[in-house]
Design a protein around this motif. Structure first.
Motif, mmCIF file in Angstrom:
data_model
loop_
_atom_site.group_PDB
_atom_site.id
_atom_site.type_symbol
_atom_site.label_atom_id
_atom_site.label_comp_id
_atom_site.label_asym_id
_atom_site.label_seq_id
_atom_site.Cartn_x
_atom_site.Cartn_y
_atom_site.Cartn_z
ATOM 1 N N THR A 141 -5.705 14.675 10.843
ATOM 2 C CA THR A 141 -7.224 13.941 11.174
ATOM 3 C C THR A 141 -6.933 12.394 11.099
ATOM 4 O O THR A 141 -5.882 11.950 10.947
ATOM 5 C CB THR A 141 -7.936 14.192 10.010
ATOM 6 N N ASN A 160 -1.604 6.726 2.020
ATOM 7 C CA ASN A 160 -2.868 6.366 1.825
ATOM 8 C C ASN A 160 -3.106 5.982 3.328
ATOM 9 O O ASN A 160 -2.785 4.900 3.714
ATOM 10 C CB ASN A 160 -3.281 5.170 1.089
ATOM 11 N N PRO A 161 -3.704 6.731 4.338
ATOM 12 C CA PRO A 161 -4.034 6.516 5.762
ATOM 13 C C PRO A 161 -4.850 5.388 5.991
ATOM 14 O O PRO A 161 -5.597 4.855 5.028
ATOM 15 C CB PRO A 161 -4.458 7.766 6.249
ATOM 16 N N GLU A 184 -16.902 -1.664 0.903
ATOM 17 C CA GLU A 184 -16.322 -0.720 2.192
ATOM 18 C C GLU A 184 -17.228 0.274 2.895
ATOM 19 O O GLU A 184 -18.306 0.599 2.264
ATOM 20 C CB GLU A 184 -15.071 -0.017 1.692
ATOM 21 N N ARG A 231 0.923 -1.191 -0.090
ATOM 22 C CA ARG A 231 0.077 -0.092 0.017
ATOM 23 C C ARG A 231 0.945 1.051 -0.032
ATOM 24 O O ARG A 231 1.942 1.391 0.794
ATOM 25 C CB ARG A 231 -0.866 -0.126 1.334
ATOM 26 N N LEU A 278 -1.570 13.409 8.010
ATOM 27 C CA LEU A 278 -2.755 14.255 8.237
ATOM 28 C C LEU A 278 -2.970 14.643 9.746
ATOM 29 O O LEU A 278 -2.461 14.017 10.382
ATOM 30 C CB LEU A 278 -3.924 13.657 7.537
ATOM 31 N N ALA A 286 -9.282 8.687 10.762
ATOM 32 C CA ALA A 286 -10.413 7.970 10.514
ATOM 33 C C ALA A 286 -10.941 7.022 11.497
ATOM 34 O O ALA A 286 -10.000 5.943 11.742
ATOM 35 C CB ALA A 286 -10.526 7.443 9.170
ATOM 36 N N ILE A 299 -7.902 3.254 8.447
ATOM 37 C CA ILE A 299 -8.913 3.193 9.358
ATOM 38 C C ILE A 299 -8.659 2.507 10.811
ATOM 39 O O ILE A 299 -8.013 1.658 10.789
ATOM 40 C CB ILE A 299 -10.276 2.815 8.932
ATOM 41 N N ARG A 352 -10.006 14.259 -1.356
ATOM 42 C CA ARG A 352 -9.703 14.497 0.283
ATOM 43 C C ARG A 352 -9.471 13.398 0.873
ATOM 44 O O ARG A 352 -8.937 13.201 2.147
ATOM 45 C CB ARG A 352 -10.658 15.436 0.767
ATOM 46 N N SER A 353 -10.068 12.302 0.493
ATOM 47 C CA SER A 353 -9.676 11.048 0.856
ATOM 48 C C SER A 353 -8.533 10.461 0.082
ATOM 49 O O SER A 353 -8.848 10.182 -1.046
ATOM 50 C CB SER A 353 -10.957 10.092 0.669
ATOM 51 N N PRO A 354 -7.152 10.356 0.594
ATOM 52 C CA PRO A 354 -6.050 9.900 -0.309
ATOM 53 C C PRO A 354 -6.223 8.703 -0.924
ATOM 54 O O PRO A 354 -6.026 8.513 -2.334
ATOM 55 C CB PRO A 354 -5.003 9.986 0.652
ATOM 56 N N GLY A 355 -7.082 7.702 -0.403
ATOM 57 C CA GLY A 355 -7.192 6.349 -1.136
ATOM 58 C C GLY A 355 -7.872 6.539 -2.201
ATOM 59 O O GLY A 355 -7.936 5.611 -3.149
ATOM 60 N N LEU A 408 -16.580 11.400 1.795
ATOM 61 C CA LEU A 408 -15.129 11.240 1.059
ATOM 62 C C LEU A 408 -15.312 10.108 0.274
ATOM 63 O O LEU A 408 -14.488 9.753 -0.515
ATOM 64 C CB LEU A 408 -14.209 11.282 2.005
ATOM 65 N N ARG A 409 -15.781 9.024 0.682
ATOM 66 C CA ARG A 409 -15.930 7.620 0.063
ATOM 67 C C ARG A 409 -17.326 7.269 0.209
ATOM 68 O O ARG A 409 -17.832 6.985 1.362
ATOM 69 C CB ARG A 409 -15.139 6.785 0.526
ATOM 70 N N PRO A 460 -7.010 -1.750 7.126
ATOM 71 C CA PRO A 460 -7.492 -1.509 5.667
ATOM 72 C C PRO A 460 -7.843 -2.936 5.097
ATOM 73 O O PRO A 460 -7.977 -3.888 5.775
ATOM 74 C CB PRO A 460 -6.228 -1.046 4.894
ATOM 75 N N SER A 461 -8.303 -2.969 3.986
ATOM 76 C CA SER A 461 -9.009 -4.247 3.399
ATOM 77 C C SER A 461 -7.767 -4.996 3.262
ATOM 78 O O SER A 461 -6.578 -4.608 3.057
ATOM 79 C CB SER A 461 -9.818 -4.011 1.966
#
Ligand code: AMP
Ligand code: MG
Length: 348
Positions: A115, A60-61, A178, A56, A113, A117, A63, A224-227, A192-193, A140-141
């Motif tokens: 912030t 890409n932050p 997701e 990854r 970031l 998630a 959750i 704004r959601s890097p992913g 954002l997603r 992540p997944s």
């Protein structure tokens, strides 16, 4: 590395996996959305291994998953009023919220970031694992980056066997796409997603909700959601989406199938149940009925992975109505096809 695949109903094996997670190992586990690849969110070395195992990109932050609402307080700087309402309505469940982070959360989680998630999954196995491990779980997944997300333990095994310590088998995921990622740091929250909790469901609770303009694939805005900026969820073959009226879509796809077959290509079609019998192609995957979009979502990634298994060269996919869970379905299909959309009605 040896990966141990355990039965989610086997209590002792389960405790071993929870202990391993607490000790900095990687454990893949089912949630109601997709399978997650978990590590102790407060252990930087463990989190670093998530990025390595998945391949990854480090910007890409991740959750952070919790099993009890009170654990949120230590991860975030503040809990806005809107978030409190949404926690009441949708947690545990497929809603991730983006908060201002606390100092406890390492930069490797947030990709630098300010912030973080956070989500509380509803799946009993996920809840139990997080509780038993006793740590917040970054997850992540559980797929190789870029590939369709895993919704069965077989998908996880295909991608990550030999790269992580444990895989917990808990059967297929119910939602299949997701979580919704919602930024609650602004007065009006921003999607954002799109995901398991639909825009309509959020609007019912909050009234007004915005959507990140960058979600419109054709735009060149930075999401704004890097992913969301990466090609994602993709089968190996090149994929095209065909949009328009249902009849024109069928006609166009049949023309495209003929053209590709003439070139000697093995062709796959992703279709609704209503149209499945109208095509003649090498691999026809019936994604489900347009009357039950949530069922299409549940099986979506398995459908995409089927094309890899059957080794097709090119995929033509119908498009689905962008309302409710259909927004998440179309977002994933647009990403999987890198936004290659053919408008059927334009060429009759
Ligand atoms: P995944 O866990 O692979 O399904 O991806 C998590 C999604 O959440 C990605 O699209 C991330 O970019 C997004 N995400 C995670 N943390 C943040 C954050 N702090 N701000 C915005 N988006 C985030
Ligand atoms: Mg993912």
């Amino acid at each position: 590395m040896n990966t141990i695949i355990i039965n989610g109903a086997d209590d002792e094996a389960f405790s071993d996996a929870a202990k391993a997670l607490r000790e900095g190992k990687l454990v893949a586990f089912p949630t109601e959305t997709v399978y997650g690849l978990g590590a102790d969110a407060l252990n930087q070395d463990a989190v670093k291994r998530i990025y390595e195992a998945k391949g990854r990109p480090s910007d890409n932050p991740l959750i952070v998953h919790i099993a009890e609402v009170y654990k949120l307080k230590e991860l975030v700087a503040e809990i806005p009023e809107t978030a409190a309402l949404l926690i009441e309505a949708f947690w545990p469940g497929p809603l991730t919220m983006v908060f201002k982070k606390s100092n406890l959360v390492p930069d490797i989680i947030t990709a630098g970031l300010d912030t973080v998630a956070v989500r509380m999954p509803a799946s009993p196995i996920a809840q139990r694992l997080i509780k038993e491990a006793g740590v917040p779980v970054a997850a992540p997944s559980a797929n190789i980056s870029g590939r369709p997300s895993p919704t069965t333990s077989k998908h996880v095994i295909d991608d990550l066997n030999g790269r992580i310590e444990y895989i917990i088998n808990g059967g297929p995921c119910q939602v299949g796409v997701e979580s919704t990622v919602l930024d609650v740091t602004t007065d009006i929250p921003v999607v954002l997603r799109p995901g398991g909790v639909t825009l309509e469901m959020l609007e019912k609770v909050l009234g007004k909700v915005d959507t990140d303009p960058a979600l419109e694939i054709k735009g060149d805005k930075k999401p704004r959601s890097p992913g969301m900026k990466y090609r994602h969820y993709s089968p190996k073959a090149e994929m095209f989406l065909i949009s328009g009226e249902s009849d024109s879509i069928v006609k166009k796809i049949n023309n495209l199938i003929k053209e590709s077959s003439r070139q000697g290509l093995k062709v796959g079609v992703l279709t609704s149940r209503e149209n499945a019998h109208k095509y003649s192609a090498d691999v026809i995957v019936n994604a489900g009925s347009v009357k039950h979009a949530e069922q299409i979502a549940t099986g979506l990634y398995d459908s995409l992975r089927t094309f890899d298994e059957k080794k097709v060269d090119i995929i033509y996919s119908e498009t689905f109505e962008e309302k409710g869970i259909g927004r998440a379905i179309m977002n994933r299909l647009k990403k999987a096809s890198s936004g290659k959309i053919i408008e059927a009605d334009k060429e009759k």
